[in-house]
Design a protein around this motif. Structure first.
Motif, short mmCIF file in Angstrom:
data_model
loop_
_atom_site.label_atom_id
_atom_site.label_comp_id
_atom_site.label_asym_id
_atom_site.label_seq_id
_atom_site.Cartn_x
_atom_site.Cartn_y
_atom_site.Cartn_z
N VAL A 187 6.09 23.76 6.79
CA VAL A 187 5.95 22.40 6.28
C VAL A 187 4.94 22.40 5.16
N GLU A 188 5.29 21.73 4.06
CA GLU A 188 4.36 21.58 2.95
C GLU A 188 4.26 20.11 2.59
N ALA A 227 0.87 -1.18 0.00
CA ALA A 227 0.00 0.00 0.00
C ALA A 227 0.91 1.23 0.00
N PRO A 228 1.36 1.67 -1.16
CA PRO A 228 2.28 2.80 -1.21
C PRO A 228 1.63 4.07 -0.71
N SER A 229 2.43 4.89 -0.02
CA SER A 229 1.92 6.16 0.50
C SER A 229 1.66 7.13 -0.63
N ILE A 230 0.58 7.90 -0.51
CA ILE A 230 0.27 8.91 -1.53
C ILE A 230 0.82 10.27 -1.13
N MET A 231 1.54 10.34 0.00
CA MET A 231 2.02 11.61 0.53
C MET A 231 3.48 11.86 0.16
N VAL A 232 3.78 13.12 -0.16
CA VAL A 232 5.16 13.56 -0.36
C VAL A 232 5.35 14.86 0.41
N GLN A 233 6.61 15.12 0.76
CA GLN A 233 6.96 16.35 1.44
C GLN A 233 7.75 17.24 0.48
N VAL A 234 7.39 18.49 0.41
CA VAL A 234 8.11 19.44 -0.43
C VAL A 234 9.27 19.97 0.40
N VAL A 235 10.50 19.56 0.08
CA VAL A 235 11.68 19.97 0.85
C VAL A 235 12.38 21.16 0.22
N TYR A 289 -3.68 16.88 -7.13
CA TYR A 289 -3.16 16.70 -5.79
C TYR A 289 -3.78 17.71 -4.84
N SER A 290 -3.60 17.45 -3.55
CA SER A 290 -4.05 18.37 -2.52
C SER A 290 -2.83 18.79 -1.70
N GLN A 291 -2.83 20.01 -1.24
CA GLN A 291 -1.65 20.60 -0.62
C GLN A 291 -1.99 21.13 0.77
N LEU A 292 -1.21 20.71 1.78
CA LEU A 292 -1.34 21.22 3.15
C LEU A 292 -0.07 22.00 3.48
N THR A 293 -0.25 23.22 3.95
CA THR A 293 0.89 24.07 4.31
C THR A 293 0.71 24.58 5.73
N LEU A 294 1.77 24.44 6.53
CA LEU A 294 1.79 24.97 7.90
C LEU A 294 3.02 25.86 8.02
N VAL A 295 2.82 27.12 8.36
CA VAL A 295 3.93 28.07 8.47
C VAL A 295 4.16 28.41 9.94
#
Length: 375
Positions: A92-93, A64-72, A125-131
């Motif tokens: 964090v994105e 079950a591969p993860s669908i999440m990636v982190q933008v570094v 895709y969907s994007q979550l951002t926490l500053v």
């Protein structure tokens, strides 16, 4: 004489080879497959594991591969680890691939409608951002595909992604709490967690009883420690009642958590007791109506709601909103009020009929109904 001379000439080359320690010339005859195959002596060959098909483990079970990636970095992505440690103040994105994505993140961010958090949905895709993250933002960030049938959606367990992020902040070994004292209810047959979570993964954390003063060992039998949940009472009973606190040590510093009052509530577990009511049981065309479904129960028992309504088969657009809060009932008694509201705008003929709410917890489900007529 000539015979002996002829034999001597015939045997001479062989004798010369034997004297020189050489082998006779190789035969020009082609070898049969597998003939005279030399195997290396003393060399161990590591057996290769059978390779599965794409998307399968070696034993054949599907991955079950993860669908999440982190933008570094701009244009650079990576799969986030199950647990991340980041310094407070960073941004964090996270992105999850899919057209319809649901998100879950620490309740602290949702409770206060924090403007530092944003979720944006795009075509692929969907994007979550926490500053400007703080220690209070420490927790689980997860996403999943939503399988929708009309206006009803459910979680696709095969398409998910998650990471637990610890935001390390100077002077904060524990995730900050909104209060200085909290209550943890102990119920028979159900795990209970003392939620003293840390922001430093390497911190040594211990659990202590205030009176009589002693350390409570996390032996994995009665009590276990989980960095994501805190100290978990696996089999709560009445002897566990009392006031406890946690102690964390890291980098030569020590810190004490808030105090937790453990209360034992020996009540029978049962399906939720639900009530339902409509803003009006008679509506005219063009009216806006709402139907409210409520459950009053134990503080730590989560409730899920499902709706059936007259216009559902015709894909009638409605809005639903679920929420819960803790309320005081009597002296020192806290209960959980869970509710779901279904709203219909611009009431039509097809909206008239029976509205059914189903409330469900781990012990079962209860369905309640009310009727809205066209006046």
């Amino acid at each position: 004489m000539r015979l002996w001379l002829w034999l001597g000439l015939l045997l001479a080359p062989q004798a010369l080879h034997d004297v020189a320690g050489q082998h006779p010339p190789k035969s020009l005859r082609p070898k049969e497959p597998g003939e005279n195959k030399i195997k290396p002596a003393g060399k161990r060959v590591k057996p290769k594991a059978p390779r599965g098909k794409d998307g399968e483990a070696p034993d054949g079970t599907p991955k079950a591969p993860s669908i999440m990636v982190q933008v570094v970095d701009r244009g650079r992505f990576q799969k986030p680890d199950a647990t991340l440690s980041l310094a407070a103040g960073q941004s964090v994105e996270l992105r999850c691939k899919g057209a319809r994505i649901g998100w879950s993140y620490p309740a602290y961010l949702d409770t206060f409608r924090d403007a530092r958090l944003s979720v944006r949905h795009h075509a692929r895709y969907s994007q979550l951002t926490l500053v400007n993250a703080t220690a209070a933002d420490t927790g689980e960030f997860s996403c999943w595909w939503q399988l929708c049938d009309g206006y009803t959606c459910r979680k696709d367990e095969a398409k998910t992604g998650s990471t637990y992020i610890l935001f390390t902040e100077k002077g904060e070994l524990f995730v900050p709490s909104a209060s200085y004292f909290d209550v943890v209810y102990l119920n028979p047959g159900r795990e209970a967690a003392v939620p003293c979570r840390v922001t430093v993964l390497s911190a040594k954390v211990t659990l202590h009883r205030e009176f009589p003063a002693k350390e409570i060992p996390a032996n994995g039998t009665d009590v276990a420690y989980d960095v994501k949940r805190g100290f978990v009472y696996l089999h709560p009973h009445a002897d566990h009642q009392g006031v406890v606190y946690c102690k964390a040590e890291a980098g030569g510093k020590a810190q004490i958590s808030i105090k937790y009052q453990l209360l034992y509530a020996e009540v029978p577990s049962s399906p939720p007791s639900a009530t339902i009511s409509a803003s009006s049981n008679k509506a005219k065309r063009g009216d806006d109506i709402s139907v409210l479904c409520m459950v009053l129960g134990e503080p730590q028992v989560e409730v899920e709601f499902r709706w059936l309504y007259p216009g559902q088969k015709d894909a009638r657009p409605v809005a639903t909103q679920d929420s819960w809060r803790l309320i005081r009932r009597g002296l020192g008694h806290t209960m959980r009020l869970s509710q779901s509201t279904l709203t219909v705008e611009d009431f039509e003929t097809l909206d008239a009929g029976v509205y059914i709410c189903t409330a469900q917890n781990l012990q079962g489900q209860t369905a309640v109904a009310t009727t809205v007529e066209l006046s």
